[in-house]
Design a protein around this motif. Structure first.
Motif, mmCIF file in Angstrom:
data_model
loop_
_atom_site.group_PDB
_atom_site.id
_atom_site.type_symbol
_atom_site.label_atom_id
_atom_site.label_comp_id
_atom_site.label_asym_id
_atom_site.label_seq_id
_atom_site.Cartn_x
_atom_site.Cartn_y
_atom_site.Cartn_z
ATOM 1 N N ALA A 150 0.833 -1.206 0.000
ATOM 2 C CA ALA A 150 0.000 0.000 0.000
ATOM 3 C C ALA A 150 0.867 1.255 0.000
ATOM 4 C CB ALA A 150 -0.923 -0.008 1.211
ATOM 5 N N PHE A 151 1.976 1.224 0.723
ATOM 6 C CA PHE A 151 2.868 2.388 0.791
ATOM 7 C C PHE A 151 3.593 2.615 -0.539
ATOM 8 C CE2 PHE A 151 7.187 4.014 1.885
ATOM 9 C CZ PHE A 151 6.816 5.316 2.162
ATOM 10 N N LYS A 152 4.146 1.553 -1.109
ATOM 11 C CA LYS A 152 4.930 1.687 -2.334
ATOM 12 C C LYS A 152 4.076 2.040 -3.549
ATOM 13 C CE LYS A 152 8.661 -1.334 -0.882
ATOM 14 N NZ LYS A 152 9.309 -2.633 -1.064
ATOM 15 N N ALA A 205 -10.951 -0.227 15.951
ATOM 16 C CA ALA A 205 -11.328 0.948 15.164
ATOM 17 C C ALA A 205 -10.742 0.777 13.770
ATOM 18 C CB ALA A 205 -10.790 2.218 15.807
ATOM 19 N N GLN A 206 -11.453 1.273 12.758
ATOM 20 C CA GLN A 206 -10.976 1.164 11.384
ATOM 21 C C GLN A 206 -10.703 2.544 10.809
ATOM 22 O OE1 GLN A 206 -13.699 -1.141 9.045
ATOM 23 N NE2 GLN A 206 -12.783 -3.051 9.707
ATOM 24 N N TRP A 207 -9.624 2.632 10.040
ATOM 25 C CA TRP A 207 -9.223 3.865 9.375
ATOM 26 C C TRP A 207 -8.948 3.530 7.920
ATOM 27 C CZ3 TRP A 207 -9.748 7.882 12.561
ATOM 28 C CH2 TRP A 207 -9.672 7.648 13.928
ATOM 29 N N THR A 208 -9.441 4.352 7.006
ATOM 30 C CA THR A 208 -9.225 4.150 5.575
ATOM 31 C C THR A 208 -8.524 5.369 5.008
ATOM 32 O OG1 THR A 208 -11.219 2.797 5.424
ATOM 33 C CG2 THR A 208 -10.352 3.663 3.375
ATOM 34 N N GLY A 209 -7.459 5.132 4.244
ATOM 35 C CA GLY A 209 -6.713 6.222 3.634
ATOM 36 C C GLY A 209 -5.490 5.691 2.922
ATOM 37 N N THR A 210 -4.563 6.578 2.632
ATOM 38 C CA THR A 210 -3.313 6.187 1.988
ATOM 39 C C THR A 210 -2.162 6.404 2.964
ATOM 40 O OG1 THR A 210 -3.072 8.382 1.038
ATOM 41 C CG2 THR A 210 -4.088 6.712 -0.352
ATOM 42 N N ILE A 211 -1.202 5.504 2.914
ATOM 43 C CA ILE A 211 -0.036 5.589 3.792
ATOM 44 C C ILE A 211 0.970 6.522 3.128
ATOM 45 C CG2 ILE A 211 1.822 4.313 4.906
ATOM 46 C CD1 ILE A 211 -0.025 1.842 4.811
ATOM 47 N N THR A 212 1.305 7.616 3.814
ATOM 48 C CA THR A 212 2.225 8.597 3.239
ATOM 49 C C THR A 212 3.648 8.437 3.756
ATOM 50 O OG1 THR A 212 1.603 10.204 4.929
ATOM 51 C CG2 THR A 212 0.418 10.292 2.836
ATOM 52 N N GLN A 264 8.360 3.768 14.888
ATOM 53 C CA GLN A 264 7.412 2.651 14.919
ATOM 54 C C GLN A 264 5.974 3.102 14.707
ATOM 55 O OE1 GLN A 264 8.510 -0.570 15.059
ATOM 56 N NE2 GLN A 264 10.520 0.370 14.940
ATOM 57 N N GLN A 265 5.775 4.039 13.780
ATOM 58 C CA GLN A 265 4.447 4.531 13.426
ATOM 59 C C GLN A 265 4.342 4.658 11.920
ATOM 60 O OE1 GLN A 265 3.872 8.305 15.314
ATOM 61 N NE2 GLN A 265 3.354 7.414 17.289
ATOM 62 N N LEU A 266 3.116 4.576 11.432
ATOM 63 C CA LEU A 266 2.883 4.903 10.033
ATOM 64 C C LEU A 266 1.963 6.113 9.985
ATOM 65 C CD1 LEU A 266 -0.157 3.903 8.913
ATOM 66 C CD2 LEU A 266 0.921 1.709 9.090
ATOM 67 N N VAL A 267 2.107 6.898 8.938
ATOM 68 C CA VAL A 267 1.297 8.103 8.772
ATOM 69 C C VAL A 267 0.228 7.787 7.738
ATOM 70 C CG1 VAL A 267 1.301 10.533 8.138
ATOM 71 C CG2 VAL A 267 3.263 9.560 9.327
ATOM 72 N N LEU A 268 -1.028 7.837 8.160
ATOM 73 C CA LEU A 268 -2.166 7.504 7.314
ATOM 74 C C LEU A 268 -2.942 8.783 7.015
ATOM 75 C CD1 LEU A 268 -3.729 5.013 6.116
ATOM 76 C CD2 LEU A 268 -5.188 5.201 8.122
ATOM 77 N N ALA A 282 -4.976 -5.217 7.886
ATOM 78 C CA ALA A 282 -4.882 -4.229 6.817
ATOM 79 C C ALA A 282 -5.406 -4.869 5.543
ATOM 80 C CB ALA A 282 -3.441 -3.763 6.632
ATOM 81 N N HIS A 283 -6.258 -4.142 4.827
ATOM 82 C CA HIS A 283 -6.853 -4.645 3.584
ATOM 83 C C HIS A 283 -6.744 -3.570 2.520
ATOM 84 C CE1 HIS A 283 -8.543 -7.989 5.827
ATOM 85 N NE2 HIS A 283 -8.964 -7.106 6.723
ATOM 86 N N LEU A 284 -6.240 -3.965 1.359
ATOM 87 C CA LEU A 284 -6.137 -3.036 0.239
ATOM 88 C C LEU A 284 -7.495 -2.860 -0.417
ATOM 89 C CD1 LEU A 284 -2.843 -4.234 -1.472
ATOM 90 C CD2 LEU A 284 -3.189 -2.157 -0.156
ATOM 91 N N GLU A 285 -7.786 -1.623 -0.786
ATOM 92 C CA GLU A 285 -8.996 -1.331 -1.550
ATOM 93 C C GLU A 285 -8.638 -1.489 -3.010
ATOM 94 O OE1 GLU A 285 -11.922 -0.577 -0.037
ATOM 95 O OE2 GLU A 285 -10.916 -0.826 1.876
ATOM 96 N N ASP A 286 -9.415 -2.285 -3.766
ATOM 97 C CA ASP A 286 -9.069 -2.549 -5.155
ATOM 98 C C ASP A 286 -9.499 -1.434 -6.088
ATOM 99 O OD1 ASP A 286 -11.760 -3.037 -5.027
ATOM 100 O OD2 ASP A 286 -11.674 -4.990 -5.961
ATOM 101 N N GLY A 287 -10.419 -0.585 -5.684
ATOM 102 C CA GLY A 287 -10.821 0.548 -6.500
ATOM 103 C C GLY A 287 -11.905 0.242 -7.518
#
Length: 112
Positions: free
Chosen positions: A52-54, A70-77, A83-87, A104-109
């Motif tokens: 998802a990041f690449k 809790a669920q969060w949807t977005g792109t990983i920047t 030890q954190q990711l920025v969403l 973690a689940h990828l959205e296929d679009g």
């Protein structure tokens, strides 16, 4: 027909401390326990996050916070060294600690 409102009818006669204790008891009684991920689940999670990041794909991340998922949807920047990711979501930028991520689940679009 008698309409019983349950505990709502009693809260007017309770002290604020009692109401607070009842709310705390309900939170504890209905709290979920986090499940432990196996080694292969952790590897799959890492691969999904890296992909998802690449590829700058939209991802849905499930995290464990305050005794619930809790669920969060977005792109990983970014993937921080702390030890954190920025969403980046539609409304905000969220920092998610790696240890709290459970899925973690990828959205296929493609939408049917």
């Amino acid at each position: 027909m008698i309409k019983d409102r349950g505990t709502i009818k009693w809260t007017a006669m309770m002290l604020p401390e009692h109401v607070q204790k009842i709310k705390q008891w309900k939170r504890e009684a209905y709290a979920e326990n986090p499940r432990n991920l196996s080694e292969w689940e952790l590897e799959d999670l890492q691969q999904t996050i890296n992909q998802a990041f690449k590829q700058h794909k939209t991802v849905t991340i499930s995290t464990w916070q305050e005794a619930k998922y809790a669920q969060w949807t977005g792109t990983i920047t970014a993937l921080d060294e702390s030890q954190q990711l920025v969403l980046e979501t539609l409304t905000a930028v969220k920092r998610v600690p790696f240890h709290s991520i459970h899925a973690a689940h990828l959205e296929d679009g493609s939408y049917d």
